[in-house]
Design an enzyme around this catalytic site. Structure first.
Site, PDB file in Angstrom:
ATOM      1  N   GLY A 151     -16.517 -27.807  29.490  1.00  0.00           N
ATOM      2  CA  GLY A 151     -17.540 -28.374  28.610  1.00  0.00           C
ATOM      3  C   GLY A 151     -18.740 -28.842  29.407  1.00  0.00           C
ATOM      4  N   ASN A 152     -19.581 -29.640  28.784  1.00  0.00           N
ATOM      5  CA  ASN A 152     -20.747 -30.186  29.481  1.00  0.00           C
ATOM      6  C   ASN A 152     -21.025 -31.592  28.971  1.00  0.00           C
ATOM      7  OD1 ASN A 152     -22.821 -30.109  27.239  1.00  0.00           O
ATOM      8  ND2 ASN A 152     -22.224 -27.950  27.290  1.00  0.00           N
ATOM      9  N   ARG A 153     -22.028 -32.254  29.548  1.00  0.00           N
ATOM     10  CA  ARG A 153     -22.249 -33.675  29.299  1.00  0.00           C
ATOM     11  C   ARG A 153     -23.096 -33.992  28.070  1.00  0.00           C
ATOM     12  NH1 ARG A 153     -20.460 -36.268  33.804  1.00  0.00           N
ATOM     13  NH2 ARG A 153     -20.529 -35.098  35.760  1.00  0.00           N
TER      14      ARG A 153
END
Ligand code: CTP
Ligand code: CA
Length: 224
Positions: A33-35
């Site tokens: 995923g990412n932030r």
């Protein structure tokens, strides 16, 4: 009565907004995923419904409450987000891509939890479809507003995305530094369109959403 029309400039306008990160599964319990927090896309959905728009919000996994006036469609992966958007894009006037869509997904998704071994694991990643580029390439296409998350050369990179994807507008922000962007409540943005631009200084995302909505209205009206 003095309120009315002025306060609902988006009355009758149908918007489709993507928001949040996507999660690309490795196995039933793990993902890449990412932030992205989703805050910018949710703030836009909130502000635009308040301005009278009909909003469908296609959201990746976030910890945010549903904006009360928007229709929320929850998805996990880029593939699910792509399908949810393509199903609905024919009935929208404006498409806003605020999601931080994963550019790649694991080629293989294990149906059972991966077990650990000694030694390394090689992970092969394959590209995801570019949802925004595909929407902008439709004929007819809705008015498109994209975002550009950059760690450097903000204006040049964002203008390249505006042109390459054939967008009507792009909102560019620096990420990964102290300036705002991912996983924060405030953001500094550079809005770009074909023959102009406007800088939005660091401000809370709700205020930035209001400024974006104002610029969007101006550009959208000129385009129709
Ligand atoms: N976007 C999308 N689908 C993807 C990737 C990006 O709809 N698979 C949209 C994002 O929502 C954003 C815009 O495209 O509005 C730009 O995303 P960004 O990650 O900044 O740029 P990319 O085109 O993916 O290029 P790169 O990550 O290499 O900078
Ligand atoms: Ca990307």
């Amino acid at each position: 009565a003095v309120l009315g029309i002025q306060q609902q400039p988006f009355a009758g306008v149908r918007l489709l907004i993507t928001a949040g990160p996507t999660h690309e599964a490795l196995d039933p319990v793990r993902f890449i995923g990412n932030r992205s927090s989703g805050k910018m896309g949710y703030a836009l959905a909130q502000v635009l419904t308040e301005l009278g728009a009909q909003v469908i919000l296609v959201s990746g996994p976030t910890a945010l409450p549903a904006p009360p006036l928007a229709r929320l469609v929850r998805v996990e992966s880029a593939a699910e987000m792509h399908a949810a958007v393509m199903e609905r894009v024919g009935e929208c006037d404006i498409f806003i891509a605020a999601a931080a869509v994963a550019d790649y997904r694991p080629e293989l998704q294990a149906s059972r939890k991966l077990k650990k071994h000694s030694g390394n694991i090689d992970l092969r990643l394959v590209p995801n479809p570019d949802i925004l580029a595909e929407v902008a390439a439709r004929n007819p296409a809705p008015f498109t507003l994209g975002f550009a998350a950059e760690t450097e050369a903000l204006e040049a990179n964002a203008r390249a995305k505006l042109n390459n994807k054939g967008l009507d507008m792009i909102a560019a922000n620096l990420v990964g530094g102290a300036e705002g962007g991912f996983d924060r409540d405030d953001n500094a943005l550079l809005l770009l369109w074909g023959d102009g631009q406007r800088e939005l200084p660091l401000m809370p995302k709700h205020q930035a959403a209001r400024e974006i909505a104002r610029a969007l209205m101006q550009r959208y009206v000129t385009s129709t």
